[in-house]
Design an enzyme around this catalytic site. Structure first.
Site, PDB file in Angstrom:
ATOM      1  N   TRP A 141       0.876  -1.180   0.000  1.00 26.87           N
ATOM      2  CA  TRP A 141       0.000   0.000   0.000  1.00 26.87           C
ATOM      3  C   TRP A 141       0.912   1.228   0.000  1.00 26.87           C
ATOM      4  O   TRP A 141       1.760   1.351   0.875  1.00 26.87           O
ATOM      5  CB  TRP A 141      -0.865  -0.044   1.263  1.00 26.87           C
ATOM      6  CG  TRP A 141      -1.826   1.065   1.460  1.00 26.87           C
ATOM      7  CD1 TRP A 141      -2.678   1.583   0.539  1.00 26.87           C
ATOM      8  CD2 TRP A 141      -2.058   1.793   2.675  1.00 26.87           C
ATOM      9  NE1 TRP A 141      -3.429   2.583   1.111  1.00 26.87           N
ATOM     10  CE2 TRP A 141      -3.074   2.728   2.414  1.00 26.87           C
ATOM     11  CE3 TRP A 141      -1.512   1.734   3.958  1.00 26.87           C
ATOM     12  CZ2 TRP A 141      -3.551   3.602   3.379  1.00 26.87           C
ATOM     13  CZ3 TRP A 141      -1.988   2.597   4.924  1.00 26.87           C
ATOM     14  CH2 TRP A 141      -2.994   3.523   4.637  1.00 26.87           C
ATOM     15  N   ASP A 222      -0.311  -5.437   9.479  1.00 25.39           N
ATOM     16  CA  ASP A 222      -1.344  -4.512   9.026  1.00 25.39           C
ATOM     17  C   ASP A 222      -2.548  -5.353   8.598  1.00 25.39           C
ATOM     18  O   ASP A 222      -2.452  -6.182   7.693  1.00 25.39           O
ATOM     19  CB  ASP A 222      -0.819  -3.674   7.851  1.00 25.39           C
ATOM     20  CG  ASP A 222      -1.753  -2.518   7.530  1.00 25.39           C
ATOM     21  OD1 ASP A 222      -2.768  -2.342   8.251  1.00 25.39           O
ATOM     22  OD2 ASP A 222      -1.493  -1.793   6.561  1.00 25.39           O
ATOM     23  N   LYS A 258     -13.235  -1.410   5.778  1.00 25.39           N
ATOM     24  CA  LYS A 258     -13.724  -2.305   4.722  1.00 25.39           C
ATOM     25  C   LYS A 258     -14.716  -3.329   5.266  1.00 25.39           C
ATOM     26  O   LYS A 258     -15.793  -3.505   4.703  1.00 25.39           O
ATOM     27  CB  LYS A 258     -12.565  -3.053   4.062  1.00 25.39           C
ATOM     28  CG  LYS A 258     -11.293  -2.260   3.905  1.00 25.39           C
ATOM     29  CD  LYS A 258     -11.262  -1.436   2.656  1.00 25.39           C
ATOM     30  CE  LYS A 258     -10.065  -0.492   2.710  1.00 25.39           C
ATOM     31  NZ  LYS A 258      -9.753   0.159   1.488  1.00 25.39           N
TER      32      LYS A 258
END
Ligand code: IK2
Length: 413
Positions: A141, A222, A258
């Site tokens: 990311w 993460d 999400k």
């Protein structure tokens, strides 16, 4: 009237716009009826619309009618009912670290805030072996780079994705773990790797964990997509739980953007596992000091919604169903895209990675020129690296996309 001297900000260079948000702006401005946005990693329903999870609507209703709720500040480290339930969600009900009171949990500004606070804490207090450095997967990311640089930690990359197999570069990854100096910090995507959609298998995770322990590395997990990879919260928490059960020094960044569809509410948490309860108290006290100077205390609304969902068994069950709806739709789109490319269009190349990869994203394997052609000629918006957000596909646009991709690959767009 006094005016600001022209030279005041002369030295500030103009920054480029964020690539993902720039893509969304271009998509919005496009008037082509069949345009598709495969850029941003946000779930869309079969009509390309954002989806408010039914369980989130229910929890919001409960909050709206709660006469005892006020708008007072939350504690510095957040809503305790939220942080404790969030820790249990990712670390699991059987977690020894939780049972022994060794986990510091802090509510953060979603996953980005958790990454920031984790990086800031390490920058201040981790005993780096030489230079302050973090190992990031190549690719990762993109925000990871800026987040660590902002707090004075130098990001370097470790091999992760193999363009030849469109899969994991397992040999490169494990070699980097072996070659790094002891006590290095490795950022690991716990599931549904962004941007590739390529995760290690459980056997590979076990071997990775063995090296991490032997080399005394620090695992910076993460977790932005728990539930999105397999549709099962426990299965997606497997790597984190495995590492924790082996006593790896680690922290976990957690996002509910999400899996609860609460993107704009910024609900997240940072969980740091300490070796002892006493160390946890010291770490926790400094975490509070850092949080206080940065945001004072986190926002309450989203955390209250998630807290209700996690703590009320009937809402939790319903949430699991909502997650299955989202992950199931994405899996169906993977299958359909794969079918169209391989069976109907007979697009040159092997497209099995489309169904092998998991989570919200897929690395298609197409090159920058082909991605650009899709944007400019077919009105299909995706990042130049060929990453597509599977959530942007639906039963109405998947054929259009497959045909455009087919033409891009054949060079006939
Ligand atoms: N960590 C990872 C790996 C992420 O993918 C994200 C979310 N990325 O946004 C989607 C995109 O790339 O288009 C985050 C952390 C942070 O998410 P948030 O701060 O929204 O919880």
């Amino acid at each position: 009237m006094a005016t600001v001297a022209a030279e005041t900000w002369e030295q500030v260079p103009l920054a480029p716009p964020d690539s993902i948000f720039k893509l969304t702006a271009a998509y919005k401005a496009d008037t082509f009826p069949q345009k598709i946005n495969l850029g941003v990693g946000a779930y869309r329903d079969d009509d390309s619309k954002p989806w408010v999870l039914p369980v989130v609507r229910k929890a919001s209703e409960i909050l709206l009618h709660d006469p005892d709720l006020d708008h007072e500040y939350l504690p510095i480290t957040g809503l305790p009912d939220f942080t404790s339930a969030a820790a249990k969600l990712i670390l699991g009900g059987q977690s020894a670290a939780l049972a022994e009171g060794r986990v510091v949990s802090v509510q953060t500004i979603s996953g980005t805030g958790a990454n920031h606070l984790g990086a800031l804490f390490l920058s201040r207090y981790y005993r780096f072996n030489g230079e302050k450095k973090v190992y990031l997967s190549d690719p990762t990311w993109v925000n990871h780079f800026a987040i660590f640089r902002n707090v004075g930690v130098n990001p370097v990359t470790y091999p992760y994705y193999d363009p030849k197999t469109i899969g994991l570069d397992y040999a490169g990854f494990t070699k980097a773990l072996e070659d790094a100096p002891e006590r290095s910090v490795f950022l690991l995507h716990s599931c549904a790797h962004n941007p590739t959609g390529v995760d290690p298998t459980q056997e590979q995770w076990k071997a990775i964990c063995e090296i991490v322990i032997r080399k005394k590395h620090y695992a910076f997990f993460d977790t932005a997509y728990q539930g999105f990879a397999s549709g099962d919260l426990d299965r997606d928490g497997w790597a984190v739980r495995y590492f924790a059960s082996k006593g790896v020094p680690m922290l976990v960044c957690q996002s509910f953007a999400k899996n609860a569809g609460l993107y704009g509410e910024r609900v997240g948490a940072l969980h740091l596992i300490s070796p002892t309860k006493e160390a946890k108290d010291r770490v926790g006290s400094q975490m509070s000091v850092l949080q206080r100077s940065e945001i004072s205390n986190p926002p309450s609304y989203g955390a209250r919604v998630v807290s209700l969902i996690l703590n009320r068994p009937e809402l939790f069950e319903e949430w699991k169903g909502d997650i299955k709806t989202m992950s199931g739709r994405i899996i169906e789109m993977r299958k359909e895209l794969h079918r169209l490319l391989t069976e109907e269009l007979k697009t040159p190349g092997n497209w099995d990675h489309i169904v092998k990869q998991i989570g919200m994203f897929s690395f298609t394997g197409i090159n920058e020129g082909q991605s650009k052609a899709l944007v400019e000629k077919a009105h299909v918006y995706l990042t130049p690296n060929g990453r597509i957000s599977m959530a942007g596909l639906n039963t109405k646009n998947v054929r259009y996309f497959a045909e455009a991709l087919d033409k891009a690959v054949r060079g006939s767009l």
